[in-house]
Design an enzyme around this catalytic site. Sequence first.
Site, PDB file in Angstrom:
ATOM      1  N   THR A  22      -0.757   0.369   6.793  1.00 35.13           N
ATOM      2  CA  THR A  22      -0.557  -0.648   5.800  1.00 35.13           C
ATOM      3  C   THR A  22      -0.772  -2.301   6.335  1.00 35.13           C
ATOM      4  OG1 THR A  22       1.055  -1.719   4.451  1.00 35.13           O
ATOM      5  CG2 THR A  22       1.733   0.054   6.054  1.00 35.13           C
ATOM      6  N   ARG A  39     -13.495  -7.500  -2.934  1.00 34.29           N
ATOM      7  CA  ARG A  39     -13.096  -7.338  -1.483  1.00 34.29           C
ATOM      8  C   ARG A  39     -12.512  -5.889  -1.168  1.00 34.29           C
ATOM      9  NH1 ARG A  39      -7.995  -5.737   0.787  1.00 34.29           N
ATOM     10  NH2 ARG A  39      -7.589  -6.507   2.781  1.00 34.29           N
ATOM     11  N   THR A  90       0.851  -1.022  -0.008  1.00 29.16           N
ATOM     12  CA  THR A  90       0.133  -0.053  -0.025  1.00 29.16           C
ATOM     13  C   THR A  90       1.102   1.266  -0.149  1.00 29.16           C
ATOM     14  OG1 THR A  90      -1.930  -0.978   1.192  1.00 29.16           O
ATOM     15  CG2 THR A  90      -1.684   1.470   1.577  1.00 29.16           C
ATOM     16  N   GLY A  92     -10.478  -3.277   1.412  1.00 24.62           N
ATOM     17  CA  GLY A  92      -9.715  -3.295   2.666  1.00 24.62           C
ATOM     18  C   GLY A  92      -9.865  -1.969   3.394  1.00 24.62           C
TER      19      GLY A  92
HETATM   20  N1  ASP Z   1      -4.213  -2.278   3.866  1.00 34.14           N
HETATM   21  C1  ASP Z   1      -4.128  -3.098   2.588  1.00 34.14           C
HETATM   22  C2  ASP Z   1      -5.286  -3.617   2.412  1.00 34.14           C
HETATM   23  O1  ASP Z   1      -6.023  -4.680   3.159  1.00 34.14           O
HETATM   24  C3  ASP Z   1      -3.037  -4.000   2.060  1.00 34.14           C
HETATM   25  C4  ASP Z   1      -1.797  -3.648   2.571  1.00 34.14           C
HETATM   26  O2  ASP Z   1      -1.499  -2.625   3.193  1.00 34.14           O
HETATM   27  O3  ASP Z   1      -0.679  -4.591   2.444  1.00 34.14           O
HETATM   28  O4  ASP Z   1      -5.825  -3.548   1.209  1.00 34.14           O
END
Ligand code: ASP
Length: 308
Positions: free
Chosen positions: A227, A204, A176, A206
Amino acid sequence: MTRPVLAIHGGCGAIPRADLTPETDRAARSALRRALEAGYAVLDSGGSAVDAVTTAVQVMEDDSVFNAGYGAALNRDGVHELDASLMDGASGRAGAVAGAQHIRNPVLAARALAAVSDPLLLIGPAADAWAAAHGLETVDNAQFTTPARQAALHTMLERERQGTQASATEQEKHGTVGAVALDRHGHLAAATSTGGYTAKPVGRVGDSPIVGAGTWADDRTCAVSGTGKGELFIRFAVGHDIHARMLYGGQSLETAASGLIHGDLAALGGAGLCAVDRAGTVTLPYNTEGMYRGWISADGQYVAIHED
Ligand code: ASP
């Protein structure tokens, strides 16, 4: 006048130290520096925290090193579904898009939505259409794709067939980009943008486009961009909880942020964040092996991937 500061992350799914080639290390650090310098130039010339975080995130969205915009992760159908949000700590306004497939820079749509704040969050084709109608560049979904992301999808689907997905590295799971800033006028802002994670289920969403989870900014306390495992950030309302621990509990930014990342979330999943408080204190905690991260102010510049 406040001394401006900008902090960023490029995801807590950093390539493990042992696998990081000198070329990739250089590419990641120079991408982080470019984002920091572009965002800080805005602050240095008296620009707003909102403009600075938008600029920094846009630079990272355009860089295939990171999982956002160009080079974002593919869902299990091989499609990019992009999430982003932005919050202005001065006005409390916020904007977000989720599951966008064509907006070249999702952070620009989040920013434009924050300017109206009603609607605040648009999803899928409606987000794409709104962005196009408001003059933002839209592109074919395939333009976000890189060979590295295709290979990552192939590997993850293969892992699922073999039942070994639990042993996927943090790098395979996370990514992210995000930025937080304090401007000369004492205003805070935060922005976050992501492709989610490789082989995520279709539809999905996030934490990155969820205000209060992956993004939060309030001039009274702090600005936060997260993140990591998005489902956890949503369940724990991480961005808002850090703000609440500070506002109602009198905690420092560092205590509040590390209480979540190294406390509540540590045993449950990989997580990290960048945050800045109203005094300009920056914190960049993470509980994975590494997180692409950095900050910049009149005092200098810091960029790191693993523990120094
Ligand atoms: N937080 C992000 C999500 O769940 C992914 C990440 O930061 O790794 O979409």
